[in-house]
Write a protein that holds these residues in place. Structure first.
Motif, PDB file in Angstrom:
ATOM      1  N   HIS A   1     126.429  42.464  14.838  1.00 14.36           N
ATOM      2  CA  HIS A   1     125.743  41.972  13.380  1.00 14.36           C
ATOM      3  C   HIS A   1     125.656  39.870  13.643  1.00 14.36           C
ATOM      4  O   HIS A   1     125.773  39.068  13.230  1.00 14.36           O
TER       5      HIS A   1
ATOM      6  N   LEU B   1     122.481  38.694  20.557  1.00 13.84           N
ATOM      7  CA  LEU B   1     122.445  39.462  19.301  1.00 13.84           C
ATOM      8  C   LEU B   1     122.576  40.553  19.217  1.00 13.84           C
ATOM      9  O   LEU B   1     121.111  41.441  19.720  1.00 13.84           O
TER      10      LEU B   1
ATOM     11  N   MET C   1     124.414  36.264  14.236  1.00 17.14           N
ATOM     12  CA  MET C   1     122.642  35.541  13.800  1.00 17.14           C
ATOM     13  C   MET C   1     123.198  34.361  15.376  1.00 17.14           C
ATOM     14  O   MET C   1     124.162  33.879  15.320  1.00 17.14           O
TER      15      MET C   1
ATOM     16  N   ARG D   1     118.913  37.386  14.027  1.00 17.73           N
ATOM     17  CA  ARG D   1     119.810  37.854  14.021  1.00 17.73           C
ATOM     18  C   ARG D   1     119.144  39.657  13.488  1.00 17.73           C
ATOM     19  O   ARG D   1     117.792  39.838  13.317  1.00 17.73           O
TER      20      ARG D   1
ATOM     21  N   THR E   1     124.027  38.310   4.591  1.00 11.74           N
ATOM     22  CA  THR E   1     123.349  37.756   5.850  1.00 11.74           C
ATOM     23  C   THR E   1     123.206  35.988   5.576  1.00 11.74           C
ATOM     24  O   THR E   1     122.458  35.599   6.839  1.00 11.74           O
TER      25      THR E   1
END
Length: 182
Positions: free
Chosen positions: A106, A101, A108, A73, A29
Motif C-alpha cells: 500500500h 510499490l 505511495m 500508488r 489514500t
C-alpha cells in the motif's frame, strides 16, 4: 501514516495506516491536511490510471514546462518505481531513487516537480493510480533514456531480459543531452 524521505530527501515514501479485519481493509489514500504537513501539496489537478504487463517499462518522463509532481500508488500487482533528479541546482542532480510499490504494501511514492519518473512492472501485470500537480502537456513532455549509463538505474529485470518499451521511450535521450531544470 509513516513518511520516509529517500536518499534524495525530496522524494517521499508514504506508508498509510491500513485497518483490516476478516472483511477486508480500509486506508486513506489522500487527506489534504495530513499530506500537506509532510510537504506534499494539497492541490492536484489530474488523476491517472495505468495498466501494464510484466516487463513493461514506462519512462523516464517529465515535462520541461508545467512540471508535474506525482503521487503514485499501485492497486493491483507490483512495480519498481523510480525518480531521477533533473534539477541542475540540486546536490542530487542526475541521481535516482526507487521503491517497490504493490497492492500488498500500500505504499505511495511522492515524485516532486523537477524529477523524471518511470517504473517497471515486476508482477504479471499492474494497475497504478497517480495524482498530478499540473496538467499533462504533451508539447513539453521529454523522455530521459531508461538505461542511461550516467544515471545507472538498477532496474530489477531478470538477467538478459530486455524491458518492453514504447517507441517514445526507445527514443529517450541521455542525461548529457537532456533538457533539465535550473
Amino acid at each position: 501514516m509513516q513518511v520516509e524521505p529517500l536518499a534524495i530527501p525530496d522524494v517521499l515514501l508514504v506508508t498509510p495506516r491500513v485497518f483490516g479485519d476478516h472483511r477486508g481493509f480500509f486506508l486513506e489514500t489522500w487527506q489534504a491536511e495530513r499530506f500537506a504537513e509532510v510537504g506534499i501539496p494539497d492541490r492536484f489537478v489530474q488523476d491517472n490510471h495505468s495498466r501494464s504487463s510484466q516487463g513493461v517499462l514506462r519512462g523516464l518522463h517529465y515535462q520541461i514546462q508545467q512540471p508535474q509532481g506525482k503521487l503514485v500508488r499501485v492497486v493491483r500487482g507490483e512495480i519498481f518505481d523510480v525518480a531521477v533528479d533533473l534539477r541542475r541546482s540540486s546536490p542530487h542532480f542526475g541521481q535516482w531513487v526507487g521503491a517497490a510499490l504493490s497492492e500488498e504494501n500500500h505504499r505511495m511514492l511522492w515524485v516532486p516537480p523537477g524529477f523524471a519518473h518511470g517504473f517497471v512492472v515486476t508482477s504479471e501485470s499492474a494497475d497504478l493510480l497517480y495524482k498530478c500537480s499540473d496538467f499533462y502537456a504533451p508539447e513539453h513532455e521529454r523522455t530521459l533514456r531508461w538505461d542511461d549509463p550516467e544515471v545507472a538505474i538498477e532496474w530489477p529485470l531478470p538477467e538478459g531480459v530486455e524491458p518492453v518499451l514504447s517507441e517514445k521511450d526507445l527514443a529517450g535521450v541521455t542525461l548529457d543531452r537532456a533538457e533539465v531544470y535550473s
